[in-house]
Design a protein around this motif. Sequence first.
Motif, PDB file in Angstrom:
ATOM      1  N   PHE A 216      34.485  15.761  -4.335  1.00 31.29           N
ATOM      2  CA  PHE A 216      33.759  16.333  -4.189  1.00 31.29           C
ATOM      3  C   PHE A 216      32.169  15.548  -4.781  1.00 31.29           C
ATOM      4  O   PHE A 216      31.655  15.705  -3.777  1.00 31.29           O
ATOM      5  N   GLY A 217      32.156  14.387  -5.200  1.00 37.79           N
ATOM      6  CA  GLY A 217      30.971  13.761  -5.300  1.00 37.79           C
ATOM      7  C   GLY A 217      30.209  13.046  -4.722  1.00 37.79           C
ATOM      8  O   GLY A 217      29.235  13.088  -4.076  1.00 37.79           O
ATOM      9  N   ARG A 218      31.578  12.342  -3.904  1.00 33.45           N
ATOM     10  CA  ARG A 218      31.106  11.074  -3.221  1.00 33.45           C
ATOM     11  C   ARG A 218      30.991  12.487  -1.517  1.00 33.45           C
ATOM     12  O   ARG A 218      30.203  11.631  -0.902  1.00 33.45           O
ATOM     13  N   VAL A 219      32.139  13.047  -1.482  1.00 33.06           N
ATOM     14  CA  VAL A 219      31.835  14.189  -0.758  1.00 33.06           C
ATOM     15  C   VAL A 219      30.954  14.649  -0.527  1.00 33.06           C
ATOM     16  O   VAL A 219      29.870  13.894   1.065  1.00 33.06           O
ATOM     17  N   GLY A 220      30.704  15.001  -0.974  1.00 32.37           N
ATOM     18  CA  GLY A 220      29.460  16.239  -0.935  1.00 32.37           C
ATOM     19  C   GLY A 220      28.216  16.039  -1.423  1.00 32.37           C
ATOM     20  O   GLY A 220      27.463  15.732  -0.139  1.00 32.37           O
ATOM     21  N   GLY A 221      28.300  14.719  -2.147  1.00 34.35           N
ATOM     22  CA  GLY A 221      27.113  13.623  -2.682  1.00 34.35           C
ATOM     23  C   GLY A 221      26.561  13.024  -0.755  1.00 34.35           C
ATOM     24  O   GLY A 221      25.507  12.672  -0.429  1.00 34.35           O
ATOM     25  N   GLY A 222      27.385  12.479  -0.592  1.00 33.45           N
ATOM     26  CA  GLY A 222      27.189  11.124   0.397  1.00 33.45           C
ATOM     27  C   GLY A 222      26.615  12.011   1.815  1.00 33.45           C
ATOM     28  O   GLY A 222      26.130  11.997   2.613  1.00 33.45           O
ATOM     29  N   ILE A 223      27.566  13.169   1.854  1.00 32.63           N
ATOM     30  CA  ILE A 223      26.919  14.247   2.703  1.00 32.63           C
ATOM     31  C   ILE A 223      25.728  14.765   2.979  1.00 32.63           C
ATOM     32  O   ILE A 223      24.623  14.742   3.693  1.00 32.63           O
ATOM     33  N   TYR A 224      25.267  15.094   2.002  1.00 31.37           N
ATOM     34  CA  TYR A 224      23.558  15.272   1.494  1.00 31.37           C
ATOM     35  C   TYR A 224      22.521  14.210   1.693  1.00 31.37           C
ATOM     36  O   TYR A 224      21.869  14.566   2.319  1.00 31.37           O
ATOM     37  N   THR A 225      22.946  13.593   0.369  1.00 34.31           N
ATOM     38  CA  THR A 225      21.871  12.120   0.343  1.00 34.31           C
ATOM     39  C   THR A 225      21.841  11.482   2.504  1.00 34.31           C
ATOM     40  O   THR A 225      21.099  11.013   3.057  1.00 34.31           O
ATOM     41  N   LYS A 226      22.935  11.301   3.159  1.00 35.07           N
ATOM     42  CA  LYS A 226      22.955  10.383   4.764  1.00 35.07           C
ATOM     43  C   LYS A 226      22.240  11.612   5.317  1.00 35.07           C
ATOM     44  O   LYS A 226      21.783  11.250   6.331  1.00 35.07           O
ATOM     45  N   ALA A 227      22.923  13.446   5.520  1.00 40.72           N
ATOM     46  CA  ALA A 227      22.343  13.997   5.600  1.00 40.72           C
ATOM     47  C   ALA A 227      20.667  13.640   6.209  1.00 40.72           C
ATOM     48  O   ALA A 227      19.760  13.877   7.018  1.00 40.72           O
ATOM     49  N   ALA A 228      20.135  14.086   5.018  1.00 42.85           N
ATOM     50  CA  ALA A 228      18.636  14.061   5.184  1.00 42.85           C
ATOM     51  C   ALA A 228      18.192  12.400   5.477  1.00 42.85           C
ATOM     52  O   ALA A 228      17.220  12.736   5.728  1.00 42.85           O
ATOM     53  N   ASP A 229      18.954  11.168   4.591  1.00 42.22           N
ATOM     54  CA  ASP A 229      18.139  10.562   5.028  1.00 42.22           C
ATOM     55  C   ASP A 229      18.253  10.098   6.476  1.00 42.22           C
ATOM     56  O   ASP A 229      16.866   9.748   7.332  1.00 42.22           O
ATOM     57  N   VAL A 230      19.046  10.274   7.489  1.00 44.65           N
ATOM     58  CA  VAL A 230      19.127  10.333   8.947  1.00 44.65           C
ATOM     59  C   VAL A 230      18.024  11.409   9.833  1.00 44.65           C
ATOM     60  O   VAL A 230      17.154  10.964  10.580  1.00 44.65           O
ATOM     61  N   GLY A 231      18.586  12.674   8.983  1.00 43.01           N
ATOM     62  CA  GLY A 231      16.949  13.164   9.750  1.00 43.01           C
ATOM     63  C   GLY A 231      15.438  12.885   9.456  1.00 43.01           C
ATOM     64  O   GLY A 231      15.175  12.846  10.796  1.00 43.01           O
ATOM     65  N   ALA A 232      15.402  12.356   8.177  1.00 40.96           N
ATOM     66  CA  ALA A 232      13.484  11.929   8.198  1.00 40.96           C
ATOM     67  C   ALA A 232      13.750  10.732   8.561  1.00 40.96           C
ATOM     68  O   ALA A 232      12.301  10.104   9.653  1.00 40.96           O
ATOM     69  N   ASP A 233      14.512   9.739   9.059  1.00 39.36           N
ATOM     70  CA  ASP A 233      14.620   8.668   9.671  1.00 39.36           C
ATOM     71  C   ASP A 233      14.233   8.936  11.411  1.00 39.36           C
ATOM     72  O   ASP A 233      13.275   9.338  11.628  1.00 39.36           O
ATOM     73  N   LEU A 234      14.934   9.651  11.991  1.00 37.00           N
ATOM     74  CA  LEU A 234      14.742  10.569  13.311  1.00 37.00           C
ATOM     75  C   LEU A 234      13.234  10.990  13.583  1.00 37.00           C
ATOM     76  O   LEU A 234      12.896  10.909  14.207  1.00 37.00           O
ATOM     77  N   SER A 235      13.354  12.085  12.339  1.00 32.64           N
ATOM     78  CA  SER A 235      12.410  12.804  12.485  1.00 32.64           C
ATOM     79  C   SER A 235      11.327  12.039  13.081  1.00 32.64           C
ATOM     80  O   SER A 235       9.942  11.806  13.219  1.00 32.64           O
ATOM     81  N   GLY A 236      10.756  11.476  11.806  1.00 37.65           N
ATOM     82  CA  GLY A 236       9.384  10.732  10.845  1.00 37.65           C
ATOM     83  C   GLY A 236       9.507   9.456  11.599  1.00 37.65           C
ATOM     84  O   GLY A 236       8.204   9.080  11.866  1.00 37.65           O
ATOM     85  N   LYS A 237      10.343   9.004  11.410  1.00 37.62           N
ATOM     86  CA  LYS A 237      10.073   7.395  12.311  1.00 37.62           C
ATOM     87  C   LYS A 237      10.066   6.821  13.887  1.00 37.62           C
ATOM     88  O   LYS A 237       8.986   6.262  13.720  1.00 37.62           O
ATOM     89  N   ASN A 238      11.236   7.786  14.743  1.00 36.56           N
ATOM     90  CA  ASN A 238      11.332   7.471  15.673  1.00 36.56           C
ATOM     91  C   ASN A 238       9.987   8.240  16.061  1.00 36.56           C
ATOM     92  O   ASN A 238       9.542   7.796  17.235  1.00 36.56           O
TER      93      ASN A 238
END
Length: 735
Positions: A216-238
């Motif tokens: 749960f920690g790896r999968v749930g935490g991994g989805i959380y952090t990368k959903a936010a990271d990828v979303g922030a990069d695509l919207s803010g940086k690009n």
Amino acid sequence: LKLLGSADQRSLRGQRLTIFAAMMDDTTVTSLIIAPALIGLAWSAKEAWAVSKVKIDGHPDIIVLQKADNADIVQQMKTIAKTISEGAVSFLMAEYLYMAVYIVFFSGVLMFFTDWETTVSFIIGAITSILCGWIGMQIAVYTNVRTAHECWKDLASGFKVAIQGGCVMGLSLVSFGVLALWLLVFILSKVSDLTDEKFYEAIAGYGLGGSSIALFGRVGGGIYTKAADVGADLSGKNEYGLEEDDYRNPACIADNVGDNVGDIAGMGADLFGSFAESTCASLVLASASPDLKTIPCAVMYPVLISSVGIFVGVLTLLLYAACYPVKEMQSVEKALKGILNISTVLMTPVVVTLSFYCLPAEFVMEKDGAQVKWWYCALSVMLGLWSGLLIGYVTEYYTSHSYKPVREIAETQKQSAATGIIYGLALGYLSCIIPVLSLGITVLVAHTLCGMFGVALSALGMLGTMTMGLTIDAYGPISDNAGGIAEMSGLPDEVRTKTDCLDAAGNTTAAIGKGFAIGSAALVSLALFGAFCVRANVEVVDILDPWVFTGLLFGAMMPYAFAAMTMKSVGEAANDMVKECMEQFPKIMNEGMQPDYDKCIKISTQASLREMIAPGLLVLLSPLVAGIGFGKNACAGLLSGALVSSVQLAISMSNSGGAWDNSKKYISAGGLGKNFVKGSEAHKNSVTGDTVGDPLKDTSGPALNIVMKLTAIISLVFGTAILKHSNASGGPAWL
């Protein structure tokens, strides 16, 4: 001795070693387990207290005002840190609710198929893993703002605070793990009727509990952090050309929260699971030995390896500052790697000494089996210890921009994002070669010397420096968050330069940590597989058997199905995040509206909790369906396929993603020249590569460790039930 022949000398020496082992009674063994664990907890408390003494006051006696009043900056730092902390706590509480439901339900399943001792062990392992993850996350969100604040003064102070925060997690996790396991063994031995290997097979439930929470920690935490990271990069940086942690980006807080729930709680639960499983597998195998099971220190030898590792970790923390002082930016990475080097060197003589005094001179692992010498076990542990370090450095070579592979990717990104992705995929595949050879040699030698017991000891050896491995793992997200806080609160540019330096070194050591985690997971899984074969009476795994080969094919497919589920989950959640950010940006940029961070945190939380269920069920149910539905041979094939396939895929995915990430950082720092920096086409191409690699290196790749371990530990715990549902030839009982 000079008057004795060589054979007599060896006999006398063997008797002396046996006497040493016999002298270490239960009280002595208990002291050697409890004392280092208590020292580790005391040191953790000391470092947590030291972090708490850092006052966030803006350094009024040192700092010259530059762009804003210090009071405003300090208040903004506190507000941002509080928001990150609340977001992390909110996610973990929601995740723990899911975990509680799972623990209750699966405990009922265990009671039906196994016994109450296994069920109790499972619950204790799960609760201990949750506790360790919670402590790590709390100290991380408490330390991040203080690291940023100390970098305002100087680099060395910021580094010191980040390491202090990291070692709280490293030492407390291993200390709590050792203490909880010892208490479990002690209490159950008083109230349970089980004896010898049956008793320790029940104790294996402790590893199952730890590994289940890691899922749960790896999968749930991994989805959380990368959903936010990828979303922030695509919207803010690009789309808007914003910096990574620009306060105007609504997803930036969720991104920083994700660093804690994914890289702190997730990684902690992962390595705790590896520790618990490798220790339980070793205990099962040691208790089956007719020679070892009568000697307390020999049976508890696997636990003693981890307990003395705590002492080695504390000693390393006392020495590293003198050996690797941090005076300039170039020395940060050297200091982090120095911590691993020192702990590995110190652990080597400790392992030899421990083996010398705890084990008989010669013994057998099974009746009428080959003789095993004490130094065979010491060598097996050291093989794991040093091969782990080798895997870590190979990982660094392929993921650090200080070396040729990542710089080659950066060069290709001058032309297009596609060529950078092609090179990155090739790099990931190439990076499998040396780690796999290293693991193969370790397994071959350890198994030849000590059988599966040697493989389990190699896994413990690789985890022998886990206190320091977790310290530098936790250091990474702490320094990453510190950089985000510095950026969002408006600290001077030179402060962000210092936090970026800490973060860059943390990225490299995080890649090393992933290499350790994958390598140890492979060895742990093989050891558990061996214990399963003993419990389920699987004498030979013959791939010409149709049930074995069918299971083998399905097991080899499992990591790909698991990775596909988690990557798709990140993509869907990131898409929702981008939509939300793009709705807010026009009002933020044009009308001065304050970003709504809570909405983005909510999107990541809901997506991660929703999407972690399907891949979790795949891992939990597959070995049970294969074993109980199609027999022990099909289950053995599934475990073999999942192990071999997961190792390759985990290494390649993690290293490809890490290489793309550091290629972006290399270009951003001007590594390709002044014409290829932020804003250039090469930098945009590198952001694309980094975005593709994010779910590979921080979600799917690391989570494959759990696929290897959890399938194996479930098969071991349910081994008796699987045997009952198999026919005489190993096929399904219904055939």
